[in-house]
Write an enzyme that holds these catalytic residues in place. Structure first.
Site, mmCIF file in Angstrom:
data_model
loop_
_atom_site.group_PDB
_atom_site.id
_atom_site.type_symbol
_atom_site.label_atom_id
_atom_site.label_comp_id
_atom_site.label_asym_id
_atom_site.label_seq_id
_atom_site.Cartn_x
_atom_site.Cartn_y
_atom_site.Cartn_z
ATOM 1 C CD GLU A 65 41.686 33.481 41.206
ATOM 2 O OE1 GLU A 65 41.527 33.633 42.439
ATOM 3 O OE2 GLU A 65 40.716 33.312 40.439
ATOM 4 C CG HIS A 90 40.428 36.733 45.219
ATOM 5 N ND1 HIS A 90 39.498 37.611 45.713
ATOM 6 C CD2 HIS A 90 39.861 36.164 44.120
ATOM 7 C CE1 HIS A 90 38.410 37.567 44.946
ATOM 8 N NE2 HIS A 90 38.606 36.700 43.970
ATOM 9 C CB CYS A 133 38.591 49.951 39.782
ATOM 10 S SG CYS A 133 38.076 49.505 41.458
ATOM 11 C CB CYS A 141 40.520 47.368 43.610
ATOM 12 S SG CYS A 141 38.889 46.610 43.680
HETATM 13 ZN ZN LIG Z 1 37.435 35.979 42.377
HETATM 14 ZN ZN LIG Z 2 37.767 47.242 41.738
#
Ligand SMILES: [Zn+2]
Ligand SMILES: [Zn+2]
Length: 164
Positions: free
Chosen positions: A117, A120, A151, A154
């Site tokens: 979260e 996000h 990862c 990201c």
């Molecule tokens: Zn999500």
């Molecule tokens: Zn990722």
């Protein structure tokens, strides 16, 4: 309140933990489904947390069950515009599935969902990599399949988002 400071990849940040327990508002409770509406809980937290004025992000953790319209349940939800997220832990417990309690596993699952979260809130979308913490979890098996880390892809995106 517990305050911790970290420095990672050239970024300084502070984490505040509130040990106080907030009572989820009953107006967010759906009596037919016996679940809380995630969006309503976020709205509640958003209005109740003053630290957000200083540009922080907030994730509430509750041992309750939550849902969003169109979904049977959600493990959590984030509203980036409000810089607020929530994690529902009822379905992260082994007991929910009729199995013996495993505290370490429970903590690990909560950590993954909180990081998810927060990701996000910082602007990350879902990730196709099933081992990445940003992959969408539709079941507890999905939660256990992913790690509590971003990862490489990201991590890179996150770095750009945070350092922009
Ligand atoms: Zn999500
Ligand atoms: Zn990722």
């Amino acid at each position: 309140m517990i305050r911790e400071s970290y420095s990672k990849a050239g970024v300084d940040f502070e984490v505040y933990s509130w040990p106080e327990v907030l009572k989820p508002s009953l107006k967010c409770y759906d009596w037919d489904r016996m679940q809380y509406r995630a969006g309503c809980i976020i709205e509640d937290l958003y209005r109740g947390v003053s630290s957000l004025d200083e540009g922080g992000y907030f994730v509430g953790v509750g041992m309750i069950d939550g849902y969003e319209p169109g979904l049977n349940f959600v493990f959590g939800l984030a509203e980036p515009r409000k810089r607020t997220g929530v994690v529902f832990t009822k379905r992260l417990k082994e007991e929910f599935y009729g199995r013996p309690a495993k505290f370490d596993l429970y903590v690990e699952r909560v950590a993954k969902e909180v990081v998810h979260e927060l990701g996000h809130l910082l602007g990350l979308p879902h990730c196709h990599n099933k081992r990445c913490v940003m992959s969408f979890s539709n079941s507890i098996v999905d939660v256990d399949s992913k790690e509590r880390f971003f990862c490489d892809e990201c991590s890179l995106t996150l770095k750009k988002l945070v350092l922009h």
